[in-house]
Design a protein around this motif. Structure first.
Motif, mmCIF file in Angstrom:
data_model
loop_
_atom_site.group_PDB
_atom_site.id
_atom_site.type_symbol
_atom_site.label_atom_id
_atom_site.label_comp_id
_atom_site.label_asym_id
_atom_site.label_seq_id
_atom_site.Cartn_x
_atom_site.Cartn_y
_atom_site.Cartn_z
ATOM 1 N N GLY A 1 6.716 0.100 1.848
ATOM 2 C CA GLY A 1 6.626 -1.015 1.004
ATOM 3 C C GLY A 1 6.704 -0.984 -0.374
ATOM 4 N N TYR A 2 6.606 -1.939 -0.817
ATOM 5 C CA TYR A 2 6.550 -2.145 -2.517
ATOM 6 C C TYR A 2 5.626 -1.361 -3.160
ATOM 7 C CZ TYR A 2 9.394 -6.342 -2.039
ATOM 8 O OH TYR A 2 10.283 -7.372 -1.681
ATOM 9 N N GLY A 3 6.102 -0.541 -4.168
ATOM 10 C CA GLY A 3 5.411 0.100 -5.080
ATOM 11 C C GLY A 3 4.901 1.386 -4.448
ATOM 12 N N SER B 1 -4.124 -5.329 1.276
ATOM 13 C CA SER B 1 -3.120 -4.252 1.744
ATOM 14 C C SER B 1 -3.648 -2.982 1.683
ATOM 15 C CB SER B 1 -2.076 -4.190 0.446
ATOM 16 O OG SER B 1 -1.298 -5.247 0.179
ATOM 17 N N ASP B 2 -3.075 -2.246 2.881
ATOM 18 C CA ASP B 2 -3.335 -0.893 3.375
ATOM 19 C C ASP B 2 -5.024 -0.565 3.469
ATOM 20 O OD1 ASP B 2 -1.862 1.585 3.318
ATOM 21 O OD2 ASP B 2 -3.045 2.339 1.613
ATOM 22 N N GLY C 1 0.555 0.400 3.419
ATOM 23 C CA GLY C 1 1.490 -0.276 2.361
ATOM 24 C C GLY C 1 1.149 -1.636 2.031
ATOM 25 N N ARG C 2 1.809 -2.128 0.971
ATOM 26 C CA ARG C 2 1.627 -3.374 0.393
ATOM 27 C C ARG C 2 1.894 -4.588 1.519
ATOM 28 N NH1 ARG C 2 2.105 -2.549 -5.194
ATOM 29 N NH2 ARG C 2 0.046 -2.346 -5.743
#
Ligand SMILES: *Cc1c(COP(=O)(O)O)cnc(C)c1O
Length: 390
Positions: free
Chosen positions: A272-274, A301-302, A321-322
């Motif tokens: 995911g993002y980031g 998230s997460d 993940g995000r």
């Protein structure tokens, strides 16, 4: 009965919010069981019945023994009255523009209005004159919330105004508690003290006050001494008690999706993002086509789990993940038998066998996201297909 959402055919959508009215009925019945005979239960069905559908929630609660309905907006109250729900209805939130538009019809329909200032009292009186019918008024007293409601020092003024206006009929005095979800907080008793002394002052001007009401879900469950004539539970009707309780309550809303992709990844793979998550071992990831635009809280998230229903049984697995706008990823575990198409219960009631793990609650998502279950259940968005169980 399936209610199609306007833009898309629900048969073409993977995500569902299932509403079980029988849960609301049974929760209401369990809550009315806590009340003395003289105490009535007002089902709070504001915000589209806390996201469950206002009419669905109202009908289910009435079947469970509620005898009043409460909503924030006058327009919602009108919708309830028009649906033929023949019980007293209270609405408590409007400003002059709204009042001008709908209060005459609201009062003409016999709906009770809350008044939290002298200005609101004048609006109610003007609307009553227009409707040629007395307004049934619940005087809201600000005993410490600092939000809606009249300052206690105004009680006598308001009392005299009600007494001298033939278009106004005082039905109740009421207040709302700031901290009932923490039974140890002395704020509740302080508010009740202010309420009682304000009611005395009010009664000096208008005579006996027909009804008093104070208790939300938390006070209903933890403070029987505050039940008075009427209790106003919301969140507990929908299955989420805000204080620990032995009363059996079950979630009425279940949010589901389906696995879109199942794939193996090596240890240390980013998700995911980031890249806030990396796999701790070689594992099997599942892609779920539901994200924050469907109502999940990205702040969670997460930090939470979902229930995946595989051929080998139900299993709780972490969301990793995000959270994206349209999708999340779950870590199914290296030996998972999950397959694309398997159902994923994001939160609610899985209806699984007793030996199976239970679905995650909206309260767990709330904890993960730093919010409250109220916000989780009212956040499911319009693009999620809605299904009411019968
Ligand atoms: C929302 C609301 C309630 C219900 O509160 P819960 O905590 O959901 O039980 C009761 N009274 C008023 C004035 C409210 O706005």
């Amino acid at each position: 009965m399936t209610l199609p959402i306007p833009a898309e055919d629900p048969r073409h959508l993977p995500n569902r919010v299932l509403i079980d009215p029988s849960a609301i009925t049974e929760n209401t019945r369990a809550l009315t069981g806590l009340l003395q005979e003289q105490t009535a239960l007002m089902a709070v069905v504001k915000a589209d019945g806390y996201g469950h559908g206002m009419l669905t929630a109202a009908r289910a609660a009435l079947e469970g023994g509620a005898t009043w309905l409460g909503v924030a907006h006058p327009a919602s109250a009108l919708a309830l009255a028009r649906a033929g729900l023949d019980v007293p209805i209270l609405t408590w939130l409007y400003e002059p523009h709204t009042a001008e538009q709908v209060l005459p019809e609201v009062i003409g329909s016999g709906i009770d209005v809350s008044v939290g200032s002298l200005e609101m009292l004048h609006l109610a009186s003007a609307a009553a004159q227009q409707a040629e019918r007395r307004a049934r008024v619940h005087l809201k007293i600000d005993t410490g919330m600092g939000r809606n409601g009249a300052a206690p020092s105004l009680a006598r003024d308001i009392g005299r105004t009600v007494r001298d206006d033939e278009f106004l009929q005082l039905v109740a005095a009421w207040t709302h508690l700031t901290s009932a979800d923490d039974p140890a907080d002395p704020a509740t008793d302080q508010q009740v003290e202010v309420f009682d002394s304000t009611c005395e002052a009010l009664a000096d001007e208008v005579g006996p006050i027909p009804l008093q009401h104070i208790a939300n879900s938390a006070a209903l469950l933890s403070r029987p001494d505050l039940h008075r004539d009427l209790v106003r539970p919301g969140i507990a009707l929908y299955g989420y008690p805000p204080v620990p309780t032995d009363v059996p309550l079950r979630p009425a809303m279940t949010l589901t999706s389906r696995l879109a992709i199942v794939k193996d990844v090596p240890e240390g793979h980013a998700v995911g993002y980031g890249r806030i998550h990396h796999t701790a071992q070689p594992t099997r990831l599942g892609l779920v086509p539901l994200g924050y635009a469907d109502g999940l809280h990205r702040a969670g998230s997460d930090r939470c789990e979902v229930l995946v229903r595989t051929a080998a049984g139900d299993r709780r697995v972490p969301q990793v993940g995000r959270i994206s706008m349209d999708q999340i990823v779950v870590d199914l575990g290296p030996d998972s038998e999950a397959a694309p198409g398997d159902e994923v219960v994001i939160f609610g009631d899985s209806g699984g066998a007793p030996h199976e793990p239970s679905a995650v609650g909206a309260d767990e998502w709330a904890l993960a996201a730093g919010t409250i279950p109220y916000e989780v259940v009212t956040s499911v968005s319009g693009r999620v297909a809605r299904q009411v169980l019968s």
